[in-house]
Write a protein that holds these residues in place. Structure first.
Motif, mmCIF file in Angstrom:
data_model
loop_
_atom_site.group_PDB
_atom_site.id
_atom_site.type_symbol
_atom_site.label_atom_id
_atom_site.label_comp_id
_atom_site.label_asym_id
_atom_site.label_seq_id
_atom_site.Cartn_x
_atom_site.Cartn_y
_atom_site.Cartn_z
ATOM 1 N N PHE A 6 -19.430 27.052 -7.169
ATOM 2 C CA PHE A 6 -20.403 27.753 -6.332
ATOM 3 C C PHE A 6 -19.902 29.114 -5.850
ATOM 4 O O PHE A 6 -20.501 29.723 -4.972
ATOM 5 C CB PHE A 6 -20.790 26.884 -5.130
ATOM 6 C CG PHE A 6 -21.713 25.751 -5.485
ATOM 7 C CD1 PHE A 6 -23.028 25.979 -5.832
ATOM 8 C CD2 PHE A 6 -21.244 24.448 -5.497
ATOM 9 C CE1 PHE A 6 -23.872 24.939 -6.164
ATOM 10 C CE2 PHE A 6 -22.085 23.390 -5.827
ATOM 11 C CZ PHE A 6 -23.402 23.640 -6.165
ATOM 12 N N VAL A 50 -28.132 27.791 -2.444
ATOM 13 C CA VAL A 50 -26.662 27.814 -2.546
ATOM 14 C C VAL A 50 -26.019 28.596 -1.409
ATOM 15 O O VAL A 50 -24.805 28.685 -1.320
ATOM 16 C CB VAL A 50 -26.212 28.405 -3.897
ATOM 17 C CG1 VAL A 50 -26.621 27.512 -5.042
ATOM 18 C CG2 VAL A 50 -26.759 29.818 -4.080
ATOM 19 N N LEU A 99 -26.655 28.607 -11.112
ATOM 20 C CA LEU A 99 -26.817 28.383 -9.677
ATOM 21 C C LEU A 99 -28.217 28.758 -9.188
ATOM 22 O O LEU A 99 -28.452 28.832 -7.982
ATOM 23 C CB LEU A 99 -25.769 29.196 -8.902
ATOM 24 C CG LEU A 99 -24.313 28.928 -9.273
ATOM 25 C CD1 LEU A 99 -23.381 29.792 -8.440
ATOM 26 C CD2 LEU A 99 -23.963 27.456 -9.094
ATOM 27 N N ILE A 143 -26.952 20.549 -10.835
ATOM 28 C CA ILE A 143 -25.532 20.849 -10.723
ATOM 29 C C ILE A 143 -24.696 19.743 -11.336
ATOM 30 O O ILE A 143 -25.173 18.640 -11.602
ATOM 31 C CB ILE A 143 -25.112 21.056 -9.251
ATOM 32 C CG1 ILE A 143 -25.207 19.744 -8.471
ATOM 33 C CG2 ILE A 143 -25.944 22.129 -8.595
ATOM 34 C CD1 ILE A 143 -24.627 19.850 -7.079
#
Length: 379
Positions: A340, A360, A236, A242
C-alpha cells in the motif's frame, strides 16, 4: 544547536542508506553497483558530514546563500568526479539511478540550509530555493525523476514555504502552477509523482493528474517516469481485490484478511513507538469504537508493524481496546506496508466485502470516518 545538527545529519545518512537499497529495486543490483553505492556512502559518512557540519553549524551564523551555493557546487563536482571514476560496469538503469540519487543528495543539502536559516520569511526561503536550483544546475540536470527525488523536491519546497509535509494544502500546487517554464514542467511532474507515492487522492485522482500532465506536456522527458508510477498503483484503485495478507493474533494464531471477507474492514496501521498513533488511541479511538459498536458489518482491525511482538503485546495488555488486533512486524518492510506504499503511520484504509478496496487513504477515526463507514454499510 548540537542536538539539531546531530539529528539532521543522522537523518541525511539514514535517508541515504534507505535510498541506496531502493534505487536499483527494479532488478538485482550488480556487484559494480553495490560497490559504487558503498563508496558513495563512505564519502558521505567520512567526508561530507564534516564539511556540512563546519559550514552550517560550527560557525556562529549561517553562511550567505551565495557562499553555501558555492560550497554545494563543490560537493556536486566531487560527486561527479566519483561517478566518472567509479561508474564503469554499471548497467544503464543503474547509471540512471546513481545520477538521480546524486540529485537527491544535492536537494537534501538545500533543505539543510533552509533548516539552518529558520528565521527567514517563506518568501526569502523560496528565493534561496530558486537561486539554489539555478546555481547548482538542477533545473537543467534533472532529466529523470525517481520517487525519492520527487519526494525530496516536494519536501524541500514545503520546507521553504513553511508548510508541514504530508498535510493537505493547496498552496504548494498553486505555487508550482505559477512557476515559469521549464521549471514548472519539472515540478509538476515531481508533484504528481509524490502524490502517487503518498496516495494522496487515490488511483483515480492520480490518473486524472497524469492525463492533465500528458495533455500539457505530450513530449515531456518525465512522462515515462509518471506513467510507470501510475501503472504501479493501478492495483490500489477502488474496487480492486487486494492480496490475502496473513498476520498473527495475540494468541499466536494465523489470521488472514480473507477470514473477514464478509465484513467491511476499517484497518489501522500503527506501532507502539508511534506517538501520533498512541495519541489517537487515547483521544479519538474510544469514541470511534463506541459509535460503531453494534454494527455487525464493520470490523475495526489494528495491525502493528512493531519490529518485535513484545512491545505490541505490552501496550495492549496495559491499554484495553476493542476490535481485532494483529501483528505484521518488520516495520516499514512489512509486505502490507510496501503493497500500500505506506511511508508514515498512522495510516487508515477501508476494505470492503470480498477484500475489495474502498479507500487506501481513509479518514482518521472520528466523525468523518464514521459517516463514510455508515454510508458504506447502510447503517
Amino acid at each position: 544547536m548540537k542536538s539539531s545538527r546531530s539529528f539532521i545529519l543522522q537523518a541525511l545518512f539514514l535517508f541515504f542508506t534507505f535510498s541506496a537499497h531502493l534505487t536499483a529495486s527494479a532488478q538485482t543490483p550488480t556487484q559494480a553497483y553495490l560497490d559504487y553505492m558503498s563508496g558513495l556512502e563512505n564519502y558521505v559518512q567520512n567526508d561530507l558530514y564534516g564539511k556540512v557540519s563546519i559550514i552550517l553549524y560550527d560557525a556562529e551564523a549561517a553562511p550567505s546563500a551565495d557562499d553555501y551555493i558555492q560550497f554545494c557546487k563543490g560537493v556536486k563536482a566531487e560527486i561527479g568526479q566519483f561517478y566518472e571514476q567509479n561508474s564503469k560496469g554499471l548497467l544503464e538503469q543503474e547509471k540512471i539511478g546513481a545520477q538521480t540519487f546524486s540529485h537527491t543528495m544535492l536537494l537534501q543539502l538545500g533543505e539543510l540550509y533552509l533548516d539552518r536559516v529558520q528565521d527567514l520569511e517563506p518568501g526569502q526561503k523560496l528565493g534561496f530555493l530558486d537561486q539554489y536550483f539555478e546555481g547548482i544546475g538542477l533545473n537543467s540536470d534533472i532529466d529523470r525523476l525517481s520517487e525519492d527525488l520527487s519526494r525530496s523536491m516536494m519536501m524541500t519546497l514545503h520546507a521553504a514555504m513553511g508548510i508541514p509535509f504530508g498535510m493537505p494544502n493547496t498552496e504548494v500546487e498553486a505555487y508550482i502552477n505559477g512557476m515559469a517554464e521549464p521549471k514548472k514542467e519539472l515540478f509538476q511532474a515531481a508533484f504528481i509523482l509524490n502524490d502517487m507515492l503518498m496516495l494522496t487522492g487515490g488511483y483515480e485522482s492520480s490518473k486524472n493528474q497524469v492525463a492533465g500532465f500528458r495533455n500539457s506536456y505530450p513530449n515531456s522527458i518525465y512522462l515515462a517516469d509518471v506513467n510507470k508510477s501510475l501503472s504501479a498503483i493501478e492495483k490500489l484503485k477502488e474496487g480492486a481485490v487486494i492480496e490475502n495478507f496473513s498476520f498473527v493474533d495475540l494468541e499466536g494464531k494465523s489470521v488472514s484478511l480473507m477470514d473477514y471477507k464478509d465484513k467491511i474492514i476499517y484497518l489501522d496501521l500503527w506501532a507502539s513507538w508511534c506517538g501520533p498513533c498512541i495519541n489517537t488511541f487515547r483521544t479519538k479511538t474510544p469514541f470511534f469504537e463506541k459509535k460503531l459498536k453494534g454494527n455487525p458489518d464493520i470490523v475495526l482491525m489494528y495491525i502493528s508493524i512493531d519490529e518485535q511482538p513484545e512491545p505490541w503485546k505490552n501496550y495492549l495488555s496495559k491499554n484495553k481496546m476493542g476490535g481485532v488486533h494483529l501483528f505484521a512486524g518488520k516495520g516499514f518492510e512489512a509486505e502490507i506496508m510496501k503493497y500500500f506504499k505506506v511511508w508514515g503511520i498512522p495510516r487508515y484504509l477501508i476494505i470492503g466485502k470480498d477484500n475489495k478496496i474502498i479507500d487506501v487513504n481513509a479518514p482518521r477515526p472520528g466523525d468523518e470516518a464514521f459517516e463514510v463507514l455508515k454510508d458504506i454499510s447502510g447503517m
